[in-house]
Design an enzyme around this catalytic site. Structure first.
Site, PDB file in Angstrom:
ATOM      1  CG  PHE A  52      25.621  58.967  68.763  1.00  0.00           C
ATOM      2  CD1 PHE A  52      26.218  60.188  69.007  1.00  0.00           C
ATOM      3  CD2 PHE A  52      26.347  57.805  69.000  1.00  0.00           C
ATOM      4  CE1 PHE A  52      27.517  60.262  69.476  1.00  0.00           C
ATOM      5  CE2 PHE A  52      27.651  57.875  69.466  1.00  0.00           C
ATOM      6  CZ  PHE A  52      28.238  59.099  69.707  1.00  0.00           C
ATOM      7  CG  ASP A  53      18.805  63.099  68.677  1.00  0.00           C
ATOM      8  OD1 ASP A  53      17.896  62.606  67.982  1.00  0.00           O
ATOM      9  OD2 ASP A  53      18.987  64.324  68.801  1.00  0.00           O
TER      10      ASP A  53
END
Length: 220
Positions: free
Chosen positions: A9-10
């Site tokens: 996940f960014d």
């Protein structure tokens, strides 16, 4: 759809909306550099990419100037900017559902690891993420390619097809391509639809709900 095992996940623009904290900290840094920028909206482009890249691209700063600006930015960001940050709707539900379904969740951000860890703790998300990887404070390991590769080098028992990178900017998708993994571009963050589409992610979603359906659909 591939059955992924590890989801990267960014952070900014994917898990949370950090606009106020980032843009006000950039505004503060620019003022310290004798540049007046009254529009926070114009500073949205700083959300996502490494700071030294944005200061050079948008204000023509050389390496020395960028370092000074980043120091000023961090001065405000450490005190209050990182907490001027709100979760996108239903993110907590998404993370809980993914963990319950057996996915390994990892944060992969260009933000310095030390700040990313504090933000994850602020949102009380420590239970969801097995690993948090960002850049180093000295500016090294700041590109998404380097960050993703660092994570791949940790999870050596898994195949490239087991990983997928989620993010709202082209840098997330390019980093995934450079390291040979799939990507999901999210359009609810700060990358424009055109930016995401042109980067050609493996999948593209417009909402957290659609993201949940896409990922959990592979487990049905």
């Amino acid at each position: 759809m591939a059955e992924y095992k590890i989801i990267l996940f960014d952070l900014d623009g994917t898990l949370s909306d950090p606009k106020e904290g980032i843009t006000k900290s950039v505004q503060f840094a620019l003022a310290k550099m004798d540049i007046v920028e009254s529009s926070l909206d114009r500073l949205e482009t700083f959300i996502g990419p490494p700071l030294h890249v944005s200061f050079a691209e948008y204000y023509g700063f050389d390496e020395k100037e960028s370092k000074r600006a980043i120091d000023f930015y961090r001065e405000r960001f450490k005190e209050k900017g990182m907490y001027e940050n709100v979760l996108y709707p239903n993110i907590s539900l998404l993370l809980a559902s993914l963990k319950e379904s057996g996915f390994v969740l990892v944060v992969a951000t260009s933000k310095p690891t030390v700040f990313a860890e504090q933000i994850i703790k602020y949102f009380e998300f420590e239970e969801y993420f097995q690993l948090i990887v960002g850049s180093n404070l000295d500016g090294t390991r700041s590109s998404k390619t380097e960050i993703i590769q660092y994570i791949l080098d940790i999870y050596t028992d898994f195949k490239r097809t087991d990983f997928v990178m989620l993010g709202d900017r082209k840098h997330d998708i390019i980093g995934a391509k450079n390291t040979g993994i799939d990507s999901i571009g999210v359009t609810y963050g700060y990358g424009s639809l055109g930016e995401i589409r042109d980067a050609r992610p493996t999948y593209m979603v417009t909402s957290v709900g659609q993201l949940k359906d896409l990922l959990l659909g592979s487990r049905v």
